[in-house]
Design a protein around this motif. Structure first.
Motif, mmCIF file in Angstrom:
data_model
loop_
_atom_site.group_PDB
_atom_site.id
_atom_site.type_symbol
_atom_site.label_atom_id
_atom_site.label_comp_id
_atom_site.label_asym_id
_atom_site.label_seq_id
_atom_site.Cartn_x
_atom_site.Cartn_y
_atom_site.Cartn_z
ATOM 1 N N PRO A 13 20.132 0.184 -0.571
ATOM 2 C CA PRO A 13 19.180 0.748 -1.533
ATOM 3 C C PRO A 13 18.983 -0.241 -2.691
ATOM 4 N N PRO A 14 17.941 -0.101 -3.461
ATOM 5 C CA PRO A 14 17.724 -1.017 -4.583
ATOM 6 C C PRO A 14 18.893 -0.950 -5.595
ATOM 7 N N TYR A 15 19.150 -2.066 -6.250
ATOM 8 C CA TYR A 15 20.279 -2.143 -7.171
ATOM 9 C C TYR A 15 20.222 -1.101 -8.287
ATOM 10 N N PRO A 16 19.067 -0.851 -8.920
ATOM 11 C CA PRO A 16 19.062 0.186 -9.961
ATOM 12 C C PRO A 16 19.513 1.550 -9.431
ATOM 13 N N GLN A 17 19.129 1.859 -8.221
ATOM 14 C CA GLN A 17 19.526 3.134 -7.617
ATOM 15 C C GLN A 17 21.036 3.150 -7.380
ATOM 16 N N MET A 18 21.596 2.030 -6.889
ATOM 17 C CA MET A 18 23.045 1.958 -6.656
ATOM 18 C C MET A 18 23.806 2.056 -7.978
ATOM 19 N N ILE A 19 23.288 1.435 -9.029
ATOM 20 C CA ILE A 19 23.964 1.450 -10.329
ATOM 21 C C ILE A 19 23.989 2.870 -10.890
ATOM 22 N N LEU A 20 22.846 3.555 -10.849
ATOM 23 C CA LEU A 20 22.792 4.925 -11.363
ATOM 24 C C LEU A 20 23.704 5.852 -10.562
ATOM 25 N N ALA A 21 23.759 5.655 -9.242
ATOM 26 C CA ALA A 21 24.651 6.470 -8.408
ATOM 27 C C ALA A 21 26.111 6.204 -8.762
ATOM 28 N N ILE A 41 30.334 0.056 -6.007
ATOM 29 C CA ILE A 41 29.269 -0.366 -5.090
ATOM 30 C C ILE A 41 29.864 -1.089 -3.895
ATOM 31 N N GLU A 42 30.868 -1.959 -4.127
ATOM 32 C CA GLU A 42 31.503 -2.682 -3.018
ATOM 33 C C GLU A 42 32.211 -1.722 -2.065
ATOM 34 N N SER A 43 32.873 -0.699 -2.614
ATOM 35 C CA SER A 43 33.597 0.231 -1.742
ATOM 36 C C SER A 43 32.643 1.115 -0.941
ATOM 37 N N LYS A 44 31.517 1.487 -1.530
ATOM 38 C CA LYS A 44 30.597 2.389 -0.843
ATOM 39 C C LYS A 44 29.698 1.658 0.148
ATOM 40 N N TYR A 45 29.159 0.484 -0.236
ATOM 41 C CA TYR A 45 28.171 -0.176 0.605
ATOM 42 C C TYR A 45 28.742 -1.339 1.405
ATOM 43 N N GLY A 46 29.958 -1.763 1.122
ATOM 44 C CA GLY A 46 30.620 -2.771 1.953
ATOM 45 C C GLY A 46 29.975 -4.142 1.909
ATOM 46 N N ASP A 47 29.146 -4.470 2.873
ATOM 47 C CA ASP A 47 28.575 -5.809 3.031
ATOM 48 C C ASP A 47 27.461 -6.028 1.999
ATOM 49 N N HIS A 52 26.404 -11.101 -5.478
ATOM 50 C CA HIS A 52 26.410 -9.686 -5.883
ATOM 51 C C HIS A 52 26.644 -9.535 -7.398
ATOM 52 N N THR A 53 27.629 -10.245 -7.949
ATOM 53 C CA THR A 53 27.943 -10.064 -9.374
ATOM 54 C C THR A 53 26.792 -10.548 -10.262
ATOM 55 N N THR A 54 26.143 -11.627 -9.854
ATOM 56 C CA THR A 54 25.008 -12.140 -10.634
ATOM 57 C C THR A 54 23.833 -11.169 -10.575
ATOM 58 N N ILE A 55 23.558 -10.655 -9.381
ATOM 59 C CA ILE A 55 22.452 -9.702 -9.217
ATOM 60 C C ILE A 55 22.744 -8.427 -10.002
ATOM 61 N N LEU A 56 24.014 -7.966 -9.949
ATOM 62 C CA LEU A 56 24.399 -6.761 -10.673
ATOM 63 C C LEU A 56 24.211 -6.966 -12.178
ATOM 64 N N SER A 57 24.648 -8.105 -12.689
ATOM 65 C CA SER A 57 24.497 -8.386 -14.126
ATOM 66 C C SER A 57 23.023 -8.412 -14.522
ATOM 67 N N HIS A 58 22.200 -9.041 -13.689
ATOM 68 C CA HIS A 58 20.760 -9.118 -13.964
ATOM 69 C C HIS A 58 20.157 -7.712 -14.049
ATOM 70 N N HIS A 59 20.472 -6.869 -13.083
ATOM 71 C CA HIS A 59 19.890 -5.520 -13.066
ATOM 72 C C HIS A 59 20.435 -4.655 -14.202
ATOM 73 N N LEU A 60 21.721 -4.813 -14.543
ATOM 74 C CA LEU A 60 22.267 -4.055 -15.670
ATOM 75 C C LEU A 60 21.566 -4.444 -16.967
ATOM 76 N N ARG A 62 18.560 -5.758 -17.288
ATOM 77 C CA ARG A 62 17.161 -5.318 -17.248
ATOM 78 C C ARG A 62 17.057 -3.816 -17.509
ATOM 79 N N MET A 63 17.983 -3.047 -16.912
ATOM 80 C CA MET A 63 17.958 -1.595 -17.119
ATOM 81 C C MET A 63 18.309 -1.256 -18.575
ATOM 82 N N LYS A 64 19.172 -2.065 -19.186
ATOM 83 C CA LYS A 64 19.515 -1.854 -20.594
ATOM 84 C C LYS A 64 18.296 -2.145 -21.469
ATOM 85 N N ASP A 65 17.553 -3.226 -21.154
ATOM 86 C CA ASP A 65 16.381 -3.589 -21.958
ATOM 87 C C ASP A 65 15.254 -2.574 -21.813
#
Length: 181
Positions: A13-21, A41-47, A52-60, A62-65
């Motif tokens: 699923p898209p990163y914002p959706q995974m973060i909110l979940a 996110i790593e435990s639930k979605y595995g692969d 991943h950490t860079t993409i997660l930071s970017h989306h966090l 952006r969602m904060k802004d």
């Protein structure tokens, strides 16, 4: 074509959706930090993708802004729709007034405006004396006395015996040296 479908990772699923979940399921009272969101996110979605950490930071960020998340005390919380938006540090920007557009008023040229030839002359203020009778500021230098003597003795006489400044260099007499071969 068959190899491309086999190597394709399972759809995430898209990163914002995974973060909110992750924030909802962790349900921490002060919000969740980045590492706890990442571990969930790593435990639930595995692969996950390699960055991943860079993409997660970017989306966090952006969602904060955009205001979807609130960042408070190093934790991320879901934004409350009823709460006022948080102000950043520093002075807020001036509001843009739609009435002062570049279409309505021309831009002023740089520099000091020219004098108006039709303006009345400014009134001259009368000079007010200080009352002491002395002129303001540093007094003028006294002129050096000129006389029939040389300049150094005159200066020495005026200052009290010794001339001012560095004494002149003594000139040594030059002697001829003969060179014999």
């Amino acid at each position: 074509m068959a190899t491309a479908e086999v190597n394709k990772p399972p759809s995430l699923p898209p990163y914002p959706q995974m973060i909110l979940a992750a924030i909802e399921s962790l349900n921490e009272p002060n919000g969740s930090n980045k590492t706890s969101i990442s571990k969930y996110i790593e435990s639930k979605y595995g692969d996950l993708p390699a960055g991943h950490t860079t993409i997660l930071s970017h989306h966090l960020n952006r969602m904060k802004d955009t205001g979807e998340l609130v960042f408070w005390k190093n934790n991320y919380l879901k934004a409350d729709p009823n709460s006022p938006p948080r102000r950043g540090r520093g002075r807020p920007p001036k509001p843009k007034d739609p009435m002062t557009g570049s279409d309505l008023t021309p831009a002023r040229p740089r520099g000091r405006p020219p004098k108006d030839p039709n303006a009345p002359p400014k009134p001259v203020k009368p000079k007010v004396s200080s009352g002491s009778g002395k002129p303001r500021g540093r007094p003028r230098k006294m002129a050096r006395p000129t006389g029939g003597m040389s300049g150094t003795t005159t200066a020495a006489m005026a200052t009290g015996g010794r001339p001012r400044g560095r004494p002149p260099k003594e000139k040594t007499a030059m002697t001829e040296v003969s060179v014999e071969h």
